[in-house]
Design a protein around this motif. Structure first.
Motif, PDB file in Angstrom:
ATOM      1  N   ALA A 104     102.426  46.203  28.517  1.00 20.95           N
ATOM      2  CA  ALA A 104     102.944  47.536  28.206  1.00 20.95           C
ATOM      3  C   ALA A 104     102.207  48.136  27.013  1.00 20.95           C
ATOM      4  CB  ALA A 104     104.441  47.446  27.917  1.00 20.95           C
ATOM      5  N   ALA A 105     101.906  47.311  26.027  1.00 24.56           N
ATOM      6  CA  ALA A 105     101.160  47.800  24.863  1.00 24.56           C
ATOM      7  C   ALA A 105      99.757  48.242  25.264  1.00 24.56           C
ATOM      8  CB  ALA A 105     101.093  46.704  23.806  1.00 24.56           C
ATOM      9  N   GLY A 108     100.041  51.500  27.120  1.00 25.17           N
ATOM     10  CA  GLY A 108     100.316  52.556  26.150  1.00 25.17           C
ATOM     11  C   GLY A 108      99.064  52.985  25.407  1.00 25.17           C
ATOM     12  N   ALA A 111      97.089  55.161  27.652  1.00 27.04           N
ATOM     13  CA  ALA A 111      97.735  56.456  27.877  1.00 27.04           C
ATOM     14  C   ALA A 111      97.384  57.466  26.794  1.00 27.04           C
ATOM     15  CB  ALA A 111      99.250  56.267  27.950  1.00 27.04           C
ATOM     16  N   THR A 277     110.351  48.672  17.885  1.00 33.57           N
ATOM     17  CA  THR A 277     109.172  49.412  18.353  1.00 33.57           C
ATOM     18  C   THR A 277     109.542  50.847  18.719  1.00 33.57           C
ATOM     19  OG1 THR A 277     108.204  47.365  19.211  1.00 33.57           O
ATOM     20  CG2 THR A 277     107.327  49.433  20.064  1.00 33.57           C
ATOM     21  N   PHE A 281     108.379  54.348  16.834  1.00 31.23           N
ATOM     22  CA  PHE A 281     107.736  55.434  17.577  1.00 31.23           C
ATOM     23  C   PHE A 281     108.522  56.745  17.459  1.00 31.23           C
ATOM     24  CE2 PHE A 281     107.394  57.642  21.776  1.00 31.23           C
ATOM     25  CZ  PHE A 281     106.121  58.164  21.585  1.00 31.23           C
ATOM     26  N   GLN A 292      99.669  60.546  18.813  1.00 33.65           N
ATOM     27  CA  GLN A 292      98.726  59.464  19.104  1.00 33.65           C
ATOM     28  C   GLN A 292      98.784  58.362  18.051  1.00 33.65           C
ATOM     29  OE1 GLN A 292      94.847  60.634  20.433  1.00 33.65           O
ATOM     30  NE2 GLN A 292      93.837  58.859  19.522  1.00 33.65           N
ATOM     31  N   LEU A 295     102.201  56.460  18.317  1.00 31.34           N
ATOM     32  CA  LEU A 295     102.258  55.539  19.455  1.00 31.34           C
ATOM     33  C   LEU A 295     101.366  54.330  19.216  1.00 31.34           C
ATOM     34  CD1 LEU A 295     103.265  54.875  22.269  1.00 31.34           C
ATOM     35  CD2 LEU A 295     101.405  56.255  23.217  1.00 31.34           C
ATOM     36  N   MET A 299     102.596  50.518  19.240  1.00 29.96           N
ATOM     37  CA  MET A 299     102.007  49.515  20.132  1.00 29.96           C
ATOM     38  C   MET A 299     101.481  48.326  19.330  1.00 29.96           C
ATOM     39  SD  MET A 299     102.395  50.566  23.252  1.00 29.96           S
ATOM     40  CE  MET A 299     103.985  51.106  22.624  1.00 29.96           C
TER      41      MET A 299
END
Length: 657
Positions: A104-105, A108, A111, A277, A281, A292, A295, A299
């Motif tokens: 997932a990190a 992310g 993304a 986390t 965020f 950016q 996030l 992460m």
């Protein structure tokens, strides 16, 4: 990270299951293990690394963005599909897996345009998983060296001649023909022939052992230049090799207390980490922070706060220590036992069969005046009563009778009381052979005979016929080779003198103690007395390691903090009760395995400190400063690899020495 203990447990439980065809004669037999490259984790990690390198090369050379993005995404797929699938499966079981958090990190990071950082995370994470798989495989291979020993076929001799049969079909009483260079198919006794047998795989003894009629042999050991005929005395499921399989499977499936504690808090920790986390965020965004950078910080936090290294801090060193001990002839049944061995503060040892060879010799046959029994008749009666017994003293009496050409009759109504003696009907007479009772010493003739025999340092047993004392037998045993050095080493390790526990008389015990170096002796003990002695030691604050071999030692073993059985001479009950077994019956392995256990404990503590320090430093850096994602990834995965490799140091030969 996947559960290291479960991997090794699955390996060890499955080794003995498949039945692969093999050739009968096996003079040289390669280990049944695959190459490291055959591990899928290694192949996928290599593919991810290559794709990452190509993507980096394309990015640095100024190639179109789509080219290096495509290569990085391919890196994501090759290195991330397995942990992602594992994490999703865990999520279906309502378990939060750190593998899923890592993926997932990485997603992310992609993304928000940080595809390079995400791909680097995937590569390092996949490489860490591959190294963990290699580490697991190294432990598997060490254990397989113990497990994959016995041949699957053997030459059985019967009325129709020689037959090649599956060793799993062998029964007690079958006679095997073992030709030069062959592996022995079952545990048994040599009934004909002479040869030397390489027993290093079972006992760790580097030199071949001469075998002739009457000597015991183990399944999986290699015959030398002679031909042997061996009568099987254990079913295939109960051989030393089969016991190793069961014990290592149990060891791999068990988890140490510190491991159980970590697993207990892991889920709560992971949930807390995900919550933190999200907070890291969301809260800055509410105050107008850049999407950016916020996030990316979140992460990075999720990566560096993951407990991968903590999870791998305990089981690799403990399982590596178990495998190393097994290679040297000590079968530790679980990680919990290895932990207990590290905390031993006092060692108590049984005398006969443990400190001594357990093969006493009959040295005195003394009929009592007025009993009307000759020495030959006394010996014949005692041997007939002892013949069904497995006790070392009983074997010595029977062997003494046969050496004197005294016929041994068949007994009926045989019964045995551990720690006291045997009773049987021989013809019309009831014969009892056992330890002297207090009333015996009160009889002048019996007491004088006992006094004289015990004064000489021998073990005395009284023979009764129809309830009346008919004579006294004297038996002598000798200390095991290296017993004095082992006792001294144990005293130095525990800072407390080892204790000698025996059912034998005080003089015989003192005679042995003088030879070996015991300072503390408790003699004349029944099985219940040994339990009491162990409990007395532990009530004083000691954590007792009890070492024994006989049925009468089993209750005390169950009461002790931890116990070790002598594998060759140990009874089935003792082997089942003990926490560990030494297949060599060599006392020098006792201080060695305690030292190894203490090293394993030190490595576990060091790993926990390393893992905790990395997490605290990296998390603090990310929260109060700016921790670059690649550096966070390198620190997190580096600590995971470091603790795994640190644990595997205990597989080395030097860790045992």
């Amino acid at each position: 990270m996947r559960d290291y203990a479960d991997k090794v447990a699955g390996m060890s439980c499955g080794v003995a299951t498949p039945h692969r065809p093999r050739t009968h004669t096996q003079k040289s037999r390669p280990a049944a293990v695959s190459s490291t490259w055959a591990l899928p984790q290694v192949r996928w990690a290599a593919a991810a690394t290559v794709l990452f390198g190509l993507g980096l090369l394309a990015q640095l050379s100024g190639a179109p963005a789509w080219s290096h993005w495509a290569l990085y995404l391919a890196c994501y797929l090759s290195g991330g599909w397995e942990p992602a699938l594992s994490g999703l499966r865990a999520l279906r079981r309502r378990t939060l897996d750190v593998d899923l958090l890592m993926v997932a990190a990485a997603v992310g990071a992609a993304a928000i345009g940080q595809i390079f950082d995400g791909a680097l995370l995937i590569v390092i994470f996949a490489t860490s998983g591959a190294l963990e798989a290699v580490a697991t495989k190294r432990t598997e291979d060490s254990v397989r060296g113990l497990l994959d020993l016995a041949p699957e076929t053997a030459t059985r001799l019967d009325a129709s001649g020689e037959q090649i049969v599956d060793t799993a079909e062998l029964e007690v009483g079958d006679v095997l023909v073992i030709r030069p260079g062959e592996r022995i198919g079952g545990d048994g006794v040599v009934v004909a022939g002479a040869s030397e047998v390489d027993e290093a795989t079972i006992t760790g003894e580097p030199l071949p052992v001469d075998k002739t009629t009457g000597h015991g042999v183990f399944a999986g050991t290699v015959n030398g230049t002679g031909t042997l005929r061996v009568r099987v005395n254990r079913p295939a499921a109960d051989t030393v090799v089969a016991r190793i399989v069961a014990m290592v499977a149990e060891a791999g499936a068990s988890k140490a207390r510190v491991q159980l504690f970590i697993e207990k808090i892991e889920q709560r920790y992971s949930i807390g980490m995900v919550s933190a986390t999200v907070a890291i965020f969301v809260i800055p965004l509410l105050f107008g922070a850049d999407l950016q950078s916020t996030l990316l910080r979140a992460m990075t936090f999720m990566i560096v706060a993951s407990p991968c290294a903590l999870v791998l801090s305990t089981m690799p060193p403990l399982l590596a220590a178990i495998a190393n001990a097994g290679r040297h002839g000590v079968l530790v049944k679980s990680a919990v036992v290895m932990e207990k061995l590290a905390t031993v503060t006092r060692v108590a040892l049984d005398k006969t069969g443990t400190v001594t060879e357990g093969t006493p010799r009959l040295v005195v046959v003394r009929p009592l005046p007025g009993s009307g029994v000759t020495a030959a008749a006394l010996l014949a009666a005692a041997a007939a009563a002892e013949d069904p017994s497995e006790h070392p003293l009983a074997r010595a009496v029977v062997a003494g009778a046969r050496a004197a050409d005294v016929a041994v009759r068949s007994a009926t109504d045989f019964s045995s009381v551990p720690g006291q003696g045997v009773r049987a009907r021989i013809g019309d007479a009831v014969v009892e052979v056992g330890r002297p009772a207090p009333a015996d010493r009160g009889q002048p003739e019996v007491g004088a005979a006992l006094e004289q025999i015990e004064q000489a340092g021998h073990t005395a047993v009284v023979v009764r016929i129809d309830g009346d004392a008919a004579g006294v037998l004297g038996l002598s045993d000798s200390p095991r080779e290296g017993a004095a050095k082992a006792v001294a080493a144990l005293a130095a390790l525990t800072a407390a003198p080892p204790v000698l526990l025996t059912g034998d008389n005080a003089r015989a015990a003192a005679n042995l103690a003088e030879q070996v170096g015991f300072e503390v002796i408790e003699s004349g003990l029944l099985p219940a007395d040994k339990v009491g002695a162990v409990r007395n030691l532990e009530s004083g604050g000691d954590r007792v390691l009890l070492v024994g071999d006989g049925v009468n030692d089993a209750p005390a073993m169950a009461a002790a903090h931890v116990s070790i059985a002598m594998g060759r001479s140990g009874s089935d009950l003792t082997l089942d009760t003990a926490d560990a077994v030494t297949t060599r019956d060599e006392l020098a392995t006792l201080p060695a395995v305690i030292t190894l256990a203490r090293r394993a404990r030190r490595v576990v503590v060091a790993n926990l400190v390393i893992a905790s320090t990395f997490i605290v430093v990296l998390v603090t850096w990310d929260l109060v400063g700016h921790l670059p994602l690649p550096l966070g990834v390198a620190g997190h995965e580096g600590s995971t690899v470091l603790v795994a490799l640190n644990g595997l140091r205990l597989l080395r030969e030097r860790a045992w020495r």
